[in-house]
Design a protein around this motif. Structure first.
Motif, PDB file in Angstrom:
ATOM      1  N   THR A  60       0.833  -1.210   0.000  1.00  0.00           N
ATOM      2  CA  THR A  60       0.000   0.000   0.000  1.00  0.00           C
ATOM      3  C   THR A  60       0.864   1.256   0.000  1.00  0.00           C
ATOM      4  O   THR A  60       0.539   2.235  -0.667  1.00  0.00           O
ATOM      5  N   TYR A  84       1.254  -1.250 -10.189  1.00  0.00           N
ATOM      6  CA  TYR A  84       1.600  -2.599  -9.773  1.00  0.00           C
ATOM      7  C   TYR A  84       3.107  -2.798  -9.650  1.00  0.00           C
ATOM      8  O   TYR A  84       3.592  -3.218  -8.588  1.00  0.00           O
ATOM      9  N   MET A 110      -8.597  -0.240  -0.820  1.00  0.00           N
ATOM     10  CA  MET A 110      -7.635  -1.285  -1.128  1.00  0.00           C
ATOM     11  C   MET A 110      -7.415  -2.188   0.084  1.00  0.00           C
ATOM     12  O   MET A 110      -7.244  -3.386  -0.034  1.00  0.00           O
ATOM     13  N   GLY A 115     -11.094  -4.102   1.105  1.00  0.00           N
ATOM     14  CA  GLY A 115     -11.489  -5.082   0.096  1.00  0.00           C
ATOM     15  C   GLY A 115     -12.893  -5.601   0.361  1.00  0.00           C
ATOM     16  O   GLY A 115     -13.428  -5.429   1.436  1.00  0.00           O
ATOM     17  N   ASP A 119     -10.530 -10.524 -11.627  1.00  0.00           N
ATOM     18  CA  ASP A 119      -9.554 -10.485 -10.529  1.00  0.00           C
ATOM     19  C   ASP A 119      -9.229 -11.891 -10.032  1.00  0.00           C
ATOM     20  O   ASP A 119      -8.080 -12.219  -9.752  1.00  0.00           O
ATOM     21  N   HIS A 133      -2.077  -9.810  -4.119  1.00  0.00           N
ATOM     22  CA  HIS A 133      -3.260 -10.240  -4.872  1.00  0.00           C
ATOM     23  C   HIS A 133      -4.397 -10.644  -3.961  1.00  0.00           C
ATOM     24  O   HIS A 133      -5.557 -10.306  -4.205  1.00  0.00           O
ATOM     25  N   ARG A 187      -6.357  -7.881  -2.429  1.00  0.00           N
ATOM     26  CA  ARG A 187      -7.216  -7.223  -3.413  1.00  0.00           C
ATOM     27  C   ARG A 187      -8.547  -7.944  -3.567  1.00  0.00           C
ATOM     28  O   ARG A 187      -9.588  -7.312  -3.717  1.00  0.00           O
TER      29      ARG A 187
END
Lengths: 289, 279
Positions: free
Chosen positions: A45, A64, A122, A125, A134, A190, A193
């Motif tokens: 983050t 990313y 973020m 989630g 995703d 991942h 997310r």
């Protein structure tokens, strides 16, 4: 029935997460680095926040890799410190990086107004609104990392079992430790997310915690982690849909209930399995002088 | 001159917090229960939310007493549990308590009005807005805790060093109970002023720095107080000059110090950041 179709993506997300987190959880417990995922999520983050300060659109491609660089640096620091002193308590270093990453992000946000909403999103989630795209992306990344770990299992497993024995065996501990932290960091990026930090954290430590009570072999523990994760996801998601409570916390609370049952079953001796006797201490990083 | 007066209360608060937390931090680090304060803070937040749901007003005396009581029950259960397992360490139990409390708070956050705002507050803290009345309250609480610890100091250190077997089991439990209850009280009070991350850093940061220099417990306590307070002053000045939020500025200063200090330490047994954990 229609409602159940609506629950299909979150269920698929849960299964994707438990697949790899169930395995990594055993590593995390054996190494005693319980809060690594929260720290890694926060470091990623910080990368996103840094990208934001550089005026990079959070939705763009470049966010990313920048975030990945931050995870890479953290992995480098953790593995280097450990190789300098095998007895170092890495959990303390992890804790400190967590605090610094979080507060550094707050300082950066303060300078770039308006980004806090995005970062909050973020972090939290929502498994309920997870997109198939995703899930698919994570599935591919997880499969690749799972393959690496399976292929080099004779490096990763001894390393987490006992660091100093791994050195004696001639394993390049610094390199494999670095790859371990890097892959774990990518998974956390991942997983958070699609599932949010709360689900990731509990999927990582609770199933492996339950199986630690009954066995210390890798394969049975991975398998039981998957079974526990699947059952809990089904019950938790169904109940959250039925009673209209947030799905992530519902799954986590159910997992906690499962743990309590397991601890009771263990202490009343319902299962008499090859439980591990309490050895002198807890693994690699605790052999105090 | 005016600015110094304005900073007098925050500096005093930092002096008190870094003192008591620096002391506890050395115990926490040696025991390997690094995240215990974050779990305690999360349990306290959950307690406050349950209190509000039961009809208490936020900020009222009943609300804070309810939260404190709730926290102390959980902390006591943790302290006296004699659950021992090779992998299922105390840190794992702390992790589980943390995520259960967080999940509970998230389920309840929609039921409490202004719930998310409340969570936000515990993260950032507000050391700049501390009043002299707050300082007097924490001073008295910390003083009582400190006196308690003075009585049991030798025994607490022995436990933190990992010599748990030299105690009778019931004596050990009593000592653990006193230690964690006093720790719980200190953390709940400190988080109200400094926020979770500042408290966390005051605990772990200075204690870790001293381990690069000395292993003597008395020196560790003194040095961590000096490092903690020194870092706070630098952090506050930086936050004042560059207009950063003060809590985060202090945390990042202490983080930087932790990188710099090992470079200058010539201790042979350098970086013996070893935890003694439970046996």
């Amino acid at each position: 029935m229609e409602g159940l179709i609506f629950m299909l993506p979150p269920f698929a997300a849960c299964l994707t997460l438990i697949g790899l987190l169930g395995y990594f959880g055993i590593h995390v417990l054996k190494r005693g680095i319980i809060f690594i995922d929260i720290a890694m999520a926060q470091i990623a983050t910080l990368g996103i926040t840094f990208a934001y300060v550089l005026k990079i659109d959070p939705e763009s491609f470049w966010t990313y890799p920048i975030s990945l660089v931050f995870v890479l640096i953290a992995a480098y620091i953790f593995s280097t410190l450990k190789s300098k002193n095998p007895r170092m308590c890495i959990e303390a270093i992890i804790g400190i990086s967590y605090a610094v990453a979080t507060t550094a992000a707050v300082i950066l946000i303060d300078k770039a107004a308006g980004s806090d909403e995005h970062i909050k999103e973020m972090l939290i989630g929502s498994i309920l609104w997870v997109q198939w795209a995703d899930i698919l992306k994570s599935l591919l990344v997880f499969a690749a990392i799972g393959f690496i770990h399976y292929f080099f299992r004779d490096k990763f497993l001894p390393l987490s079992e006992d660091y100093e024995t791994a050195i004696q065996k001639g394993i390049n501990v610094r390199l494999w430790d670095f790859i371990f932290y890097l892959t774990l960091g990518i998974i956390v990026m991942h997983a958070v997310r699609i599932g949010g930090i709360l689900i990731v954290f509990s999927f990582l430590i609770i199933p492996s915690g339950i199986s630690a009570l009954f066995s210390n072999k890798w394969f049975p523990r991975i398998l039981s982690g998957w079974i526990i994760g699947t059952i809990v996801s089904i019950i938790g998601l169904y109940l959250s849909w039925k009673f209209d409570v947030p799905s992530g916390p519902a799954v986590v609370l159910f997992l906690g209930l499962f743990l309590v049952i397991a601890v009771i079953a263990k202490s009343t001796g319902v299962f008499k399995t090859s439980a591990v006797p309490i050895k002198n201490n807890m693994g690699t990083n605790s052999k105090g002088a | 001159m005016e600015s110094i007066l304005f900073l007098a209360a925050p500096i005093t608060a930092c002096f008190l917090l870094s003192g008591i937390l620096g002391y506890f931090g050395n115990h926490i680090l040696s025991r390997g229960v690094i995240f215990v304060d974050i779990a305690v803070a999360q349990v306290a937040a959950l307690g406050t939310m349950i209190g509000i749901l039961l009809g208490a007003n936020e900020g009222s005396l009943f609300s804070s007493l309810f939260s404190l009581g709730f926290t102390l029950i959980i902390v006591s259960a943790f302290a006296i549990s004699k659950f021992k397992h090779k992998e299922f360490s105390q840190e794992v139990i702390i992790g589980i308590i943390y995520c259960m409390a967080l999940a509970g708070a998230m389920v309840m956050v929609d039921m409490v009005s202004g719930g998310s705002n409340f969570i936000q507050k515990t993260i950032t803290g507000a050391v700049l807005w501390v009043t002299w009345k707050d300082i007097l309250v924490i001073f008295l609480i910390f003083l009582i805790v400190f006196l308690f610890h003075l009585v049991f100091l030798k025994r607490f250190i022995k436990i933190s060093q990992g010599n748990r077997d030299s105690f009778h089991p019931s004596e050990l439990r009593l000592l653990e109970l006193v230690f964690y209850i006093s720790f719980g009280i200190v953390v709940v009070q400190s988080v109200k002023i400094g926020g979770i991350f500042m408290v966390f850093m005051y605990l772990i940061g200075p204690a870790a720095m001293t381990l690069f220099i000395t292993e003597n417990w008395k020196n560790r306590f003194i040095l961590s107080w000096i490092f903690g307070f020194g870092g706070s002053i630098i952090g506050l000045v930086i936050s004042f000059i560059y207009n950063f939020p003060n809590g985060p500025a202090i945390v990042c200063t202490l983080g930087l110090m932790l990188i710099i200090i090992p470079l200058f330490s010539n201790n042979k047994k350098q970086s013996s950041l070893v935890s003694h954990k439970m046996d």
